[in-house]
Design an enzyme around this catalytic site. Structure first.
Site, mmCIF file in Angstrom:
data_model
loop_
_atom_site.group_PDB
_atom_site.id
_atom_site.type_symbol
_atom_site.label_atom_id
_atom_site.label_comp_id
_atom_site.label_asym_id
_atom_site.label_seq_id
_atom_site.Cartn_x
_atom_site.Cartn_y
_atom_site.Cartn_z
ATOM 1 N N SER A 77 -4.619 2.405 -18.799
ATOM 2 C CA SER A 77 -5.968 2.592 -18.240
ATOM 3 C C SER A 77 -6.604 3.922 -18.624
ATOM 4 C CB SER A 77 -5.917 2.479 -16.711
ATOM 5 O OG SER A 77 -5.091 3.491 -16.162
ATOM 6 N N GLY A 115 0.820 -1.200 0.000
ATOM 7 C CA GLY A 115 0.000 0.000 0.000
ATOM 8 C C GLY A 115 0.853 1.247 0.000
ATOM 9 N N PRO A 116 0.217 2.398 -0.173
ATOM 10 C CA PRO A 116 0.952 3.665 -0.204
ATOM 11 C C PRO A 116 1.525 4.004 1.161
ATOM 12 C CG PRO A 116 -1.397 4.063 -0.256
ATOM 13 C CD PRO A 116 -1.235 2.582 -0.380
ATOM 14 N N PRO A 117 2.486 4.943 1.210
ATOM 15 C CA PRO A 117 3.077 5.325 2.503
ATOM 16 C C PRO A 117 2.037 5.949 3.439
ATOM 17 C CG PRO A 117 4.418 6.121 0.665
ATOM 18 C CD PRO A 117 3.145 5.633 0.082
ATOM 19 N N GLY A 118 2.223 5.686 4.711
ATOM 20 C CA GLY A 118 1.392 6.324 5.717
ATOM 21 C C GLY A 118 0.062 5.670 5.977
ATOM 22 N N GLY A 161 -0.201 2.644 7.517
ATOM 23 C CA GLY A 161 -0.104 1.813 8.713
ATOM 24 C C GLY A 161 0.391 0.410 8.482
ATOM 25 N N LYS A 216 -8.255 4.199 -6.985
ATOM 26 C CA LYS A 216 -8.875 5.145 -7.912
ATOM 27 C C LYS A 216 -10.243 5.599 -7.407
ATOM 28 C CE LYS A 216 -6.437 3.319 -11.967
ATOM 29 N NZ LYS A 216 -6.553 2.634 -13.269
#
EC number: 3.4.21.53
Length: 1095
Positions: free
Chosen positions: A970, A590-593, A595, A1013
């Site tokens: 996409s 997942g993206p940073p921050g 958890g 998205k």
């Protein structure tokens, strides 16, 4: 003490081992010589009929028939030599007794001056006759005399006082001094041959002169300016061939004994005439051979010998003769020098200056001898050779000795040699000796410093060994090694080691017991056993499989993350039913921050497992995973074995962070090393390079984190169970900020009990206008900034009166501050604090008064965090024709991405179509734009054949934020919609976003990252999302809080997308062509103009 050269006559033996016409070696002695009473040099003995070698013989096997180094035929003796060697048989016994009695007394020269002595003072001037002696060829009456002789008579050697022409030999590095031996090496075979013949002739005298250039290395003087003109007249006492065969073509090592100082008057270089430096000397007159009683009927060979005896006084010089002693040297390419003797200037032995300098030299000798053992031996030998009072009576010799044994500069030593004034010579010698004393003192100081350090360590070691021995005898303490072995055994007995590991442990323990503690292998084996007993074999922590406890812990630490929490609950449920669980490998992506790392710690707390974390981001060394070989210095096991040692259990939770950023270097590929570690089928027997025994890691729960899976090797990704964490939406961020971030930031700012409120509207404004990223890390920073600003405002408003500094300091803190002020350390912050200036609790927190109240809301938020970064929800509130909102996936989560299309020039019937694309697009996205353009032209030709817009228009397509690279397929339907919107001149609803790959036939294909998205679309305020039909399952799995307020519309073909985007399109109007209409209008206008003209 080296022997002096003696001349003796020997009747030709009946059975001689030498050839009839050859001469005996110059160093052999066929006589018995008594030892001197006070000397230590052994004398030579021989029986009649055989010859023995001297202790300074230059040939090691004279008794053999093989021709030696100094043997071989030479020129016949002259008449003068033969006449000088005739001896009387009747005087033989008298000469023998005379030589024996004189060998114990020191001789004096013919002129009354004492002959120079050697370093031991026992007549060390090794002299020799100025001419050889030989017997006559006729031996008619020799046989009757030979039978009644026992020992051969020894004639006393005489050193010629006048020797005007000598073989000149250059000396390097340091000069020679009269009375002190010196060994030199002759490399030039011509010079070596000349010295050899000199020995055979009994004329071993040379002149030694010092080279002016210290680096010069030659055996011939080419130019008289190359050497100092003052040298020494020396005798070659011994010579040794340098090669094994002893042939005459090689070099030799010669021992020189200098007799007196000489001056070089002229030089005859090899093959040149005399190079006169002064007037040529008078005709050289050789010294006569001392005569004894004649014995005409007895003739024999004369042999040069060396023994400790004094030099007989010279007879009166004969009349002038024309014979040249060194004439035979002219056939060799050697340097010959014409020399003259140097005589010391007369001095007063009772002079106070000379006595004072002599005493000072003696004192310096004593000081140097006390510090330098080599000096001590030389001084001892010299002092023994001098009788009582000799040192004071011969100051010149003392000065020469001081210079000879000192390691001074060559120029300084040459000055001592050239000094003929005794007082001046002694001053110069004292100066050289003083420098030697300074060097000896410095060397002694360095030696004492080193010895003191070594002695201290040796003393400590000795005392420690004694103490160990005493304790061992008393039974207080056993030997350190035995105690160490017992400790390892006790540790191993408490562990459930596998059989293979226990076998290795016993072998290593047995090796340790037989090794000495000082051995290098001892510490290696000890460290290995230490690691082997610190791994928790069979030790596991009691796991907690309570579902309610796990849910409580997970909800306390994290909000949302339903997928992750469900997976952990499944893991716990299986363990509850089975009683145990095998290790699993989870990967949070997942993206940073969002958890990912903190959720791993929460899982360990929920399961009651030990927690260990290490990052592999940028790791390039395989040894960090698999460990080092024990052969390396400072070798260590890998990080996994270290985790087991720290956690002390076999079933910890190990978090491997940033696994997508692992590197590769020349030290190996760590990602390949992780294949064994993270494979549930293989890690039950993980083999670390250092441990070299299988370690069971099947009970370890591995949790990995990554921002993306694209950089993770496929085989490694296949071994992990991937759980994706999407970004948070606004309501999730709000809940996280209220429950976790705000209370933590308030406590960190020291406002835990203060009345400081961050309102909900302020948090919403932070989320909307400042923190639109997927995670909450930036939101945490902004909230902490708000509370820090609040703390600063409170302190500034209240002032020092309400919050005094003295109240915050404890008693220990006040004492430390006072001590620091005394030392002046407040102004000198660079110095280290002393023990009195530090304390554990220097301050206590101050409480904010209850009357203080701070409220941060939407209106005053910009006073704390500055102006908003994002001013609107969307880039376009109202989209013009040709602008469409698309959706993109990034490492930070999802993002809204607009596609803009414009007409570059007015449409004319003669216009040519073109397409220009910008926006930092990579290859795949450029291809998608080309496909979208072709599909749009195809759709217009099929559905709106009369609309020739795309056939005539020059179009420019751009995707904003050109600094960000964009790629992926996409955006296909988004680009096609933008082109059709421009061609149909119909705007797209700004609340509609779309994503999907488009083919040339209009098929909409599956895409990735729908969750991210969707979150991005919600942050942008979209009401509808169009996505591929194949992603319907992903849409159904999205949480309701994310889908709330958003309508999801799947599409399989672009025709479905077209109907959703343009529901109210006027097809009749859309089928009209602007280019054709402009042409028709132009023709009608032109026709009307023509009609007006005709009228």
């Amino acid at each position: 003490m080296l022997p002096r050269l003696r001349l003796l006559r020997l009747p030709a033996p009946t059975n001689s081992i030498f050839p009839a016409r050859s001469r005996l070696g110059a160093c052999s002695v066929p006589a018995t010589i008594r030892q001197r009473q006070h000397g230590a040099t052994p004398l030579l003995h021989a029986s009649r009929g055989r010859s023995l070698r001297s202790s300074f013989s230059t040939y090691t096997a004279l008794g053999k028939r093989k021709e030696g180094f100094f043997d071989g035929p030479v020129e016949p003796l002259s008449e003068e030599e033969k006449k000088a060697n005739l001896e009387k048989a009747e005087a033989e016994e008298k000469e023998i007794s005379k030589s024996k009695s004189s060998s114990s007394d020191a001789p004096s020269g013919s002129n009354g001056q004492s002959t120079p002595e050697g370093p031991d003072g026992r007549g060390s001037a090794a002299g020799g006759s100025s001419s050889g002696s030989s017997g006559d060829d006729s031996g008619s009456s020799g046989g009757s005399r030979r039978g009644r002789r026992g020992d051969k008579a020894l004639a006393k050697p005489v050193v010629p006082e006048i020797y005007p022409q000598v073989l000149a030999i250059p000396i390097a590095k340091r000069p020679l001094f009269p009375g002190f031996y010196k060994a030199i090496t002759i490399k030039d075979p011509n010079v070596a041959a000349a010295i050899t013949e000199m020995f055979k002739r009994g004329q071993p005298y040379v002149g030694a002169f010092l080279f002016k250039d210290e680096n010069a290395d030659d055996d011939v003087i080419r130019n008289p300016d190359d050497v100092y003109d003052v040298g020494v007249f020396a005798q070659v006492t011994s010579a040794f061939p340098m090669n094994a065969q002893g042939g005459e073509g090689g070099g030799l090592t010669a021992i020189l004994y200098p007799h007196r100082r000489i001056r070089l008057s002229s030089l005859i270089p090899p093959g040149a005439a005399d190079t006169a430096k002064a007037a040529p000397p008078a005709e050289p007159i050789p010294e006569p051979i001392p005569k004894v009683a004649e014995e005409p009927e007895q003739k024999g060979d004369v042999v040069a010998s060396f023994e400790e005896s004094a030099v007989e006084p010279k007879p009166e010089p004969p009349k002038k003769q024309t014979y040249e002693v060194t004439s035979f040297l002219k056939k060799y390419p050697v340097s010959i020098a014409n020399v003259e003797n140097l005589v010391e200037e007369p001095h007063d032995p009772k002079s106070q200056v000379i006595r004072a300098v002599t005493n000072e030299i003696v004192n310096v000798f004593k000081e140097v001898a006390s510090m330098n053992s080599l000096f001590r031996d030389q001084i001892s030998t010299f002092s023994i050779s001098q009788s009582a009072g000799n040192v004071m009576s011969e100051p010149a010799k003392l000065a020469d000795f001081a210079a000879a044994v000192s390691a001074g500069e060559p120029a300084e030593l040459q000055e001592v040699l050239e000094s003929l004034n005794v007082e001046d010579r002694m001053h110069k010698a004292l100066l050289v000796l003083k420098k030697e004393l300074a060097n000896a003192q410095l060397q002694s100081k360095i030696t004492k410093d080193v010895e003191s350090k070594i002695t201290k360590r040796q003393r400590e070691y000795w005392l420690m060994e004694q103490m160990k021995g005493i304790r061992r005898e008393l039974g207080i303490e056993s030997d350190g090694k035995d105690k160490l072995v017992e400790t390892f055994k006790e540790k191993a007995d408490k562990l459930a080691m596998p059989e293979a590991v226990r076998k290795v442990f016993d072998e290593e323990l047995n090796k340790l017991a037989h090794l000495e503690p000082a051995a290098s292998e001892f510490n290696v084996t000890r460290n290995y056993l230490d690691w082997l007993t610190q791994i928790p074999w069979g030790q596991r922590s009691a796991e907690n499989f309570d579902i309610r406890n796990a849910m409580k812990v997970l909800d306390e630490d994290h909000y949302g993350l339903k997928d992750v929490k469900d997976r952990i609950l499944e893991f716990i449920a299986v363990g509850k039913l089975r009683g145990t669980v095998e290790g699993k490998i989870l990967c949070f992506v997942g993206p940073p921050g969002v958890g990912k790392t903190s959720i791993g710690k929460s899982i360990a707390r929920a399961l009651n497992r030990e927690y260990y974390r290490f990052s592999v981001g940028g790791l390039t060394d395989v040894a960090e995973i698999k460990g080092h070989r024990r052969t390396y210095v400072g070798a260590l096991p890998g990080r996994v074995i270290q985790a087991l040692k720290k956690c002390k259990t076999e079933n910890p939770l190990i978090l491997i962070d940033e696994i997508d950023k692992i590197g590769r270097g020349y030290q190996g590929d760590p990602s390949s090393a992780l294949l064994e570690l993270l494979d549930p089928e293989q890690n039950s027997s993980f083999l670390d390079h250092y441990m070299d025994v299988p370690v069971d890691l099947s009970r370890v729960l591995f949790v990995c984190t990554a921002n993306m899976t694209d950089t993770i090797p496929r085989p490694l990704l296949d071994r992990m169970e991937v759980i994706r964490l999407s970004g948070y939406v606004s309501d999730e961020k709000m809940a996280i900020a209220e429950r976790y971030l705000a209370p933590q930031a308030q406590e960190l700012a020291g406002l835990k009990d203060a009345n400081v409120q961050l309102t909900k509207t302020a948090i919403e404004e932070l989320i909307k206008s400042y923190c639109r990223e997927a995670g909450v890390r930036n939101l945490k920073k902004q909230i902490e900034k708000v509370y820090r600003k609040s703390a600063l405002k409170i302190v500034q408003d209240l002032g020092e009166e309400a919050l005094p500094e003295a109240k915050a300091l404890t008693d220990e803190g006040k004492a430390a501050l006072e001590e620091s002020e005394k030392e002046g350390k407040t102004a000198e912050a660079g110095k280290q604090a002393t023990e009195k200036e530090t304390t554990e609790t220097p301050r206590v927190p101050l409480k904010v008064p209850e009357s203080v109240q701070v409220v941060i809301d939407k209106d005053n938020l910009k006073d704390y965090v500055g102006p908003p970064i994002f001013t609107s929800d969307r880039l376009y509130d109202v989209t013009p024709p040709g602008v469409t909102m698309g959706l993109a996936w990034t490492q930070l989560g999802g993002a809204a991405m607009y596609v803009e299309a414009i007409l570059q020039s007015a449409l004319k019937p003669s216009s040519r179509p073109s397409l220009e694309i910008t926006g930092n697009l990579k290859t795949v996205m450029k291809e998608s734009s080309t496909i979208a353009y072709s599909f749009a032209k195809s759709l217009m030709a099929k559905e709106f054949p009369d609309n020739h817009f795309l056939e005539k228009a020059k179009i420019h397509v751009h995707i904003p934020e050109g600094a960000v690279q964009k790629d992926g397929p996409s955006a296909g339907i988004t680009m096609a919609t933008s082109l059709l919107s421009l061609a149909l001149d119909t705007p797209v609803d700004p609340a509609v976003a779309m994503t999907g790959e488009l083919t040339l036939t209009g098929k909409v294909l599956r895409i990735g990252g729908l969750r991210e998205k969707t979150v991005a679309a919600r942050r942008a305020g979209c009401k509808m999302i169009i996505f591929p039909q194949d992603n319907m399952s992903d849409w159904l799995e999205l949480p309701e809080n994310i889908k709330e307020g958003i309508e999801g519309r799947p599409a399989s073909w672009y025709s479905e997308v077209f109907d959703l985007i343009f529901p109210n399109l006027d097809r009749e109007k859309a089928n009209k062509c602007k280019a054709c209409g402009n042409k028709k209008d132009a023709e009608e206008k032109e026709k009307s103009d023509e009609d007006d003209t005709s009228d």
